[in-house]
Design a protein around this motif. Structure first.
Motif, short mmCIF file in Angstrom:
data_model
loop_
_atom_site.label_atom_id
_atom_site.label_comp_id
_atom_site.label_asym_id
_atom_site.label_seq_id
_atom_site.Cartn_x
_atom_site.Cartn_y
_atom_site.Cartn_z
N LYS A 198 4.16 5.11 5.22
CA LYS A 198 4.73 5.86 4.09
C LYS A 198 5.62 4.97 3.24
O LYS A 198 5.66 5.12 1.99
N GLN A 199 6.29 4.01 3.83
CA GLN A 199 7.14 3.10 3.06
C GLN A 199 6.32 2.24 2.11
O GLN A 199 6.83 1.79 1.08
N GLN A 200 5.05 2.01 2.43
CA GLN A 200 4.19 1.20 1.56
C GLN A 200 3.72 1.99 0.33
O GLN A 200 3.32 1.38 -0.67
N PRO A 244 5.49 5.11 -1.17
CA PRO A 244 6.47 6.21 -1.15
C PRO A 244 6.21 7.31 -2.17
O PRO A 244 6.62 8.44 -1.97
N HIS A 288 5.71 6.46 9.43
CA HIS A 288 6.82 6.10 8.54
C HIS A 288 6.63 4.71 7.94
O HIS A 288 6.96 4.48 6.77
#
Length: 859
Positions: free
Chosen positions: A8-10, A12, A5
Motif C-alpha cells: 500500500k505504501q507503493q 497510497p 501495508h
C-alpha cells in the motif's frame, strides 16, 4: 498484513486489490470505498482481537469487470498479485504490485471507445509559458508542445483527455475539468532528468530528431508522462512512439467553445435529442471501418490543416476513391473485417493480451495482402505512400496463426490455447492427460504378449501409483526388468522404468501442459511485440486508407463536391448545406434549403444577417464555418461549388448559458468569449457571431454589438458573419465599406408566416417575434396583449441618441448617431400621421411646422 501495508505504501492514492488465493481483497478505507462503489458486502477481520479491519473482496476470475467499474468512476486501482505458486513454497507467498490502472492508462477494450483516443496528459508551468504532453497508451501516440498559459486550458479541453498529471504544487490550480487530476512529485518534471529518461528509454543520443531540442517545458511534460507510465505499467512500453513536437501553427485552431458550438464531436443539447449522437459532424463523416481510421478522422476534424499543398493531396486521395467504386467497395468490406491493430499491439507489448487478442492480430494481418491489389491502381500520392508502408508481416502472421488455436479460450488457465501439432512435447502431454486409460491399456496388452501372462494387469492407486500385478502362480514368468514394489497374499506388484516415467507424466501432465502452454504463448507474444514498429507502421497505413475511403463514401452518398482554394481571400459557396441538419431532416422526409454565401476582402468582408427567429440564421452561420473545417481537413463539402480561402482560425459566439459553477452569468460568458475572439483573431480568421449583446439591456447590447463590428472592420479585417435582431446595425452597410446586409426571408399570409429559410441581400423589415411566439403555442390572450403593448410602445418610445465615433473616422464624415427607438413625443408623431398632405396648403404647413417646433421646445 505487513505485506499488505508494504504494498500500500507503493501506491497510497490507489485502491489496492490484494490477491489472496482465489480472491482480490481490499482492506481499511479502500474496502469502504470499493464496497460502496461496487455495491458489494463490507465485512471485517480480526474482530476477536478487538481490532476489526474493514474488508471486502471480489473473485479473481471476475476481477476485470469490477476493476473496470472503478476506473470508469475515476479511481486508480493497484493490482497486487501472487508471484509464487503456493504449492511450491512453505513461507508466505511473495506478492508484488504488477500494475496500476488509471483512467488515462487503460487498454481494456471494454473501457475504450474504438474511434476515440484515450489520452493521458501532463502539464508543467513556468512564468507565462506552459509545457503540455499527451500519450495514448492504447495506441502508442506520444506528442508534446509548448504554449502561452492562456492557451493551455483550451488545448487540454480540445484533446478530451481522461487524466492530467500536474506537479504537487499545482494540485489546487485552475486545471480542473472533466478529467481526473493526478498530482505527482515536483521532481518528476525536472527538465534535465526528463531528458535523460527519454533518451535512455528510446535509445536516442539527443532529442533533436523529435523536435524537442531547446524546448525544456515540452521535455519536462513528456518525461513526467514516461516516468508515470513506467511506475504504473511495470512493462517494456516498447510500442510507444518517440515523443514528437506538435506544431500548433500547422493546424487551424479550434478552441473548445467553437468545437462545442459547431457540434463537431458532441451535440450541444443531447438531452433534447434523446441522447442521439448522430447530431454531430463527426457522426455524418465517420464511415470508417477500423479504429485506426476512426481516430485519425477525429484528430483531423479537430485539427484541420493550414498547408494548402497537404490539403490538396488529401482531396486527391478522396477523389481517387470516389472514382474507383469497385475497388472502394471491396476495400471497405475488407477493412470491416479488421480488428484494431494499434490497440491489440499495445496489449501485446504491455503483456496483457489474451489468446483471443493475439489471434485477432494474426487474422487481421492475414487481410493485409488483400488490400494491396485494390490500392495499386489508385495513383493519388497519399494512397501510394500508404501502399508502400503496408507490411504484410508474413513472419508475424504465420507465427501467430501456426501457434494459436482457431477458437482459443479467453484465459490461459482454461487450456487449449496452442494449436495441435505446434509443439511435440505439448502434444504428448495433452495426449497423456486426455488418453491415459488408452495408454495404460496399450501397455497392459503389450506386456501380456511379452510375458505370456494372460492375467497380467496394469493398475493404479493413490499410494503406489501405477503398477503391474501378477498372480503368484505366474511369478516365474516375470521378466528380470520388473522391479518388485509390493507383496500381497495372492499376487506380487511390480513397476518398470516405463511405468515410472508414465506415472510422472500422467500425474502432472495437466499442470505441465498448462505451464508449457504459458511458455509457448509468452514466446509467441514476445516475438510479436518485438515487431511492434512494423505493426504500427502497417496500422497507420491502414488508418490512412480507411480515412480517405470513408470520406469518399460520404461524399458520394451525400452529394458533396470538391472545394477549391482562392489566394485573393474570396469565399464563394453555391448552394451550401448544413451537413448534419440536412441528414437529420432527410430522415424525416423533409428537404433542406441550400443557400449561397459570398465574402471577400473588399466590399463583402462582413455580412450582417437579420431576420426572424427560426428563420435559419444560426444554421446559415454554422454551415459557413463547417465549410472551412471540412475543406481544410481534406473532405469534400456539401455544396454545388465552393471556393474558399485557407482560414487560420474559426471563432464562434453562438448562444450562451450561465456557468454557475464559476460564478459567471450568461452575459459574462458571452462577453468573455467575445473578448477571446477580438484579442486573438487575425485577418485570416473566420468569425461567426450570433446575437452579440442580447444578454444585457437593449441599449447596452446594441452599443456593444455596433462597437464589435466596427472593431472587426477597422482592427482585424477577418471574414465575419454577424447575425442580429438589432435592425439598427443594418445602417452600417452605408457607413462602413466592406459591410453588407443579408436577411432570411419569410412569407406572410394574414397572421400566418412561412419560413422560407432563404438568405437574400438586404435587411429584414421586422423581427416577427410575436408571430414566432404564437407558433410556440403561447396562449392567445398573451399574444393579443403583446400586440397591444407593442403598438403602445411604438407610439410612446422616447428618443435616445448615442454618439459613437469610430477609431478611424474619416474627417469629412459627420459624427455617427445611432437612433435606438425613434423620436420622442408620440403626440407629435400622431399629429404628423393625421396630416392630409394632399389637401394641406403651404401657409397651413408653415403654421403647423411652427407649432410643432414650439412643442418640441429648445434643443
Amino acid at each position: 498484513m505487513r505485506q499488505y501495508h508494504a504494498a500500500k505504501q507503493q501506491a497510497p492514492t490507489a485502491l489496492l486489490m490484494f490477491r489472496l488465493g482465489d480472491f482480490y481483497e481490499l482492506f481499511f478505507d479502500d474496502a469502504i470505498v470499493a464496497s460502496r462503489e461496487l455495491e458489494i458486502t463490507l465485512t471485517s477481520r480480526n474482530k476477536e482481537k478487538g481490532e476489526a479491519v474493514p474488508m471486502c473482496g471480489v473473485p479473481a476470475h471476475a476481477a476485470e469487470n469490477y476493476i473496470n467499474r472503478l476506473i470508469q468512476k475515476g479511481y486508480r486501482v493497484a493490482i497486487c498479485d501472487q508471484m509464487e505458486d503456493p504449492r511450491h513454497t512453505r513461507t508466505i507467498v511473495r506478492r508484488e504490485i504488477t500494475r496500476i490502472l488509471t483512467p488515462g492508462t487503460v487498454t481494456d477494450a471494454a473501457l475504450l471507445r474504438s474511434h476515440e483516443n484515450n489520452y493521458l496528459a501532463a502539464v508543467t508551468l513556468k512564468d507565462h509559458r506552459a509545457g503540455l504532453a499527451w500519450v495514448d497508451i492504447s495506441t502508442g501516440e506520444y506528442r508534446a508542445s509548448e504554449m502561452d498559459v492562456v492557451e493551455l486550458l483550451p488545448s487540454i479541453e480540445q484533446l478530451n483527455i481522461r487524466e492530467l498529471l500536474v506537479p504537487e504544487s499545482a494540485r489546487d490550480s485552475a486545471l480542473q475539468g472533466r478529467w481526473v487530476v493526478t498530482p505527482v512529485d515536483g521532481w518528476t518534471f525536472a527538465s534535465d532528468r526528463c531528458e535523460v529518461l527519454l533518451k535512455e528509454h528510446f535509445k536516442l543520443l539527443a532529442l533533436d530528431g523529435c523536435g524537442l531540442a531547446a524546448r525544456p517545458l515540452a521535455v519536462s511534460a513528456a518525461g513526467a508522462l514516461l516516468q508515470y507510465l513506467q511506475e504504473t505499467q511495470r512493462s517494456a512500453l516498447d510500442h510507444l512512439d518517440r515523443p514528437t513536437w506538435y506544431d500548433r501553427s500547422g493546424a487551424m485552431l479550434l478552441d473548445a467553445v467553437t468545437v462545442r458550438n459547431l457540434e463537431l464531436v458532441e451535440p450541444m443539447f443531447s438531452a433534447d435529442l434523446d441522447g442521439r449522437k448522430d447530431a454531430t459532424l463527426l457522426s455524418v463523416l465517420d464511415q470508417t471501418q477500423t479504429g485506426m481510421g476512426g481516430r485519425l478522422l477525429r484528430r483531423r476534424l479537430l485539427r484541420p490543416s493550414l498547408d494548402r499543398a497537404e490539403i490538396e493531396l488529401r482531396l486527391d486521395a478522396v477523389e481517387a476513391f470516389r472514382a474507383a467504386t469497385v475497388e472502394r467497395t471491396k476495400l471497405r468490406e475488407t477493412l470491416g473485417r479488421m480488428q484494431d491493430l494499434e490497440r491489440l499491439l499495445a496489449r501485446v507489448t504491455l503483456g496483457t493480451a489474451n489468446p483471443r487478442d493475439l489471434l485477432s492480430l494474426g487474422r487481421t494481418l492475414a487481410l493485409v495482402p488483400a488490400i494491396k491489389p485494390l490500392l495499386a491502381p489508385l495513383q493519388a500520392a497519399p494512397l501510394q505512400s500508404a501502399l508502400a508502408a503496408l507490411d504484410e508481416l508474413a513472419d508475424v502472421r504465420d507465427c501467430i496463426l501456426n501457434a494459436i488455436a482457431d477458437e482459443p479460450p479467453v484465459t490461459l488457465n482454461d487450456g487449449g490455447v496452442i494449436r495441435e501439432g505446434y509443439n511435440a512435447a505439448l502434444d504428448e502431454l495433452r495426449h497423456l492427460s486426455r488418453n491415459s486409460r488408452q495408454v495404460i491399456a496399450a501397455i497392459e496388452l503389450r506386456e501380456r504378449e511379452r510375458t505370456s501372462i494372460g492375467s497380467l494387469k496394469v493398475r493404479f492407486n493413490n499410494v503406489f501409483g501405477f503398477f503391474i500385478e501378477i498372480s503368484k502362480s505366474n511369478l516365474h514368468l516375470a521378466p528380470p526388468d520388473y522391479e518388485r514394489k509390493q507383496t500381497l497374499v495372492n499376487a506380487e506388484r511390480f513397476t518398470t522404468p516405463e511405468l515410472k516415467e508414465l506415472e510422472a507424466k500422467v500425474m502432472d501432465a495437466e499442470e505441465r501442459s498448462q505451464n508449457l502452454e504459458r511458455e509457448l504463448f509468452a514466446e509467441v507474444r514476445a516475438r510479436t511485440a518485438a515487431e511492434g514498429v512494423r505493426i504500427r507502421s502497417t496500422a497507420a497505413a491502414v488508418g490512412e486508407i480507411d480515412f480517405y475511403s470513408a470520406l469518399a463514401q460520404v461524399s458520394v452518398e451525400r452529394r458533396y463536391s470538391r472545394p477549391r482554394f482562392s489566394t485573393s481571400g474570396e469565399m464563394k459557396i453555391v448552394a451550401c448545406r448544413h451537413p448534419v441538419i440536412e441528414k437529420l431532416v432527410e430522415k424525416e422526409a423533409q428537404r433542406f434549403i441550400p443557400n449561397d454565401l459570398y465574402l471577400d476582402r473588399g466590399s463583402s468582408r462582413i455580412a450582417v444577417i437579420t431576420g426572424p427567429n427560426m428563420g435559419g440564421k444560426s444554421t446559415y452561420l454554422r454551415q459557413a464555418a463547417l465549410m472551412a473545417v471540412l475543406a481544410q481537413m481534406g473532405s469534400y463539402v456539401p455544396a454545388e461549388d465552393a471556393i474558399l480561402p485557407v482560414v487560420d482560425r474559426v471563432f464562434t459566439r453562438i448562444g450562451a448559458s450561465d456557468n454557475l459553477a464559476r460564478g459567471r452569468s450568461t452575459f459574462m460568458v458571452e462577453m468573455t468569449e467575445t473578448a477571446v475572439i477580438l484579442n486573438t483573431a487575425t485577418e485570416n480568421s473566420l468569425i461567426v457571431l450570433d446575437e452579440i449583446g442580447r444578454g444585457t439591456s437593449t441599449y447596452d447590447g446594441l452599443a456593444l454589438a455596433w462597437s464589435v463590428i466596427e472593431f472587426i472592420h477597422e482592427r482585424i479585417g477577418a471574414w465575419t458573419l454577424f447575425a442580429t435582431h438589432y435592425h439598427e446595425l443594418t445602417e452600417l452597410e452605408e457607413r462602413l465599406e466592406g459591410v453588407r446586409n443579408l436577411h432570411v426571408s419569410v412569407r406572410e399570409a394574414g397572421d400566418q408566416i412561412l419560413f422560407l429559410r432563404k438568405v437574400e441581400p438586404g435587411a429584414a423589415d421586422r423581427s416577427y417575434g410575436i408571430e414566432v411566439a404564437r407558433l410556440a403555442a403561447l396562449p392567445m390572450v398573451v399574444i393579443e396583449r403583446a400586440k397591444e403593448i407593442l403598438a403602445t410602445h411604438e407610439k410612446s418610445e422616447h428618443t435616445v441618441t448615442a454618439e459613437l465615433v469610430r477609431p478611424k473616422q474619416k474627417v469629412h464624415e459627420p459624427a455617427l448617431q445611432i437612433r435606438l427607438f425613434e423620436p420622442v413625443g408620440w403626440q407629435i408623431a400622431e399629429r404628423i400621421r393625421e396630416i392630409d398632405i394632399d389637401n394641406l396648403r403651404p401657409l397651413d404647413a408653415l403654421k403647423l411646422l411652427a407649432e410643432l417646433k414650439e412643442e418640441l421646445g429648445p434643443e
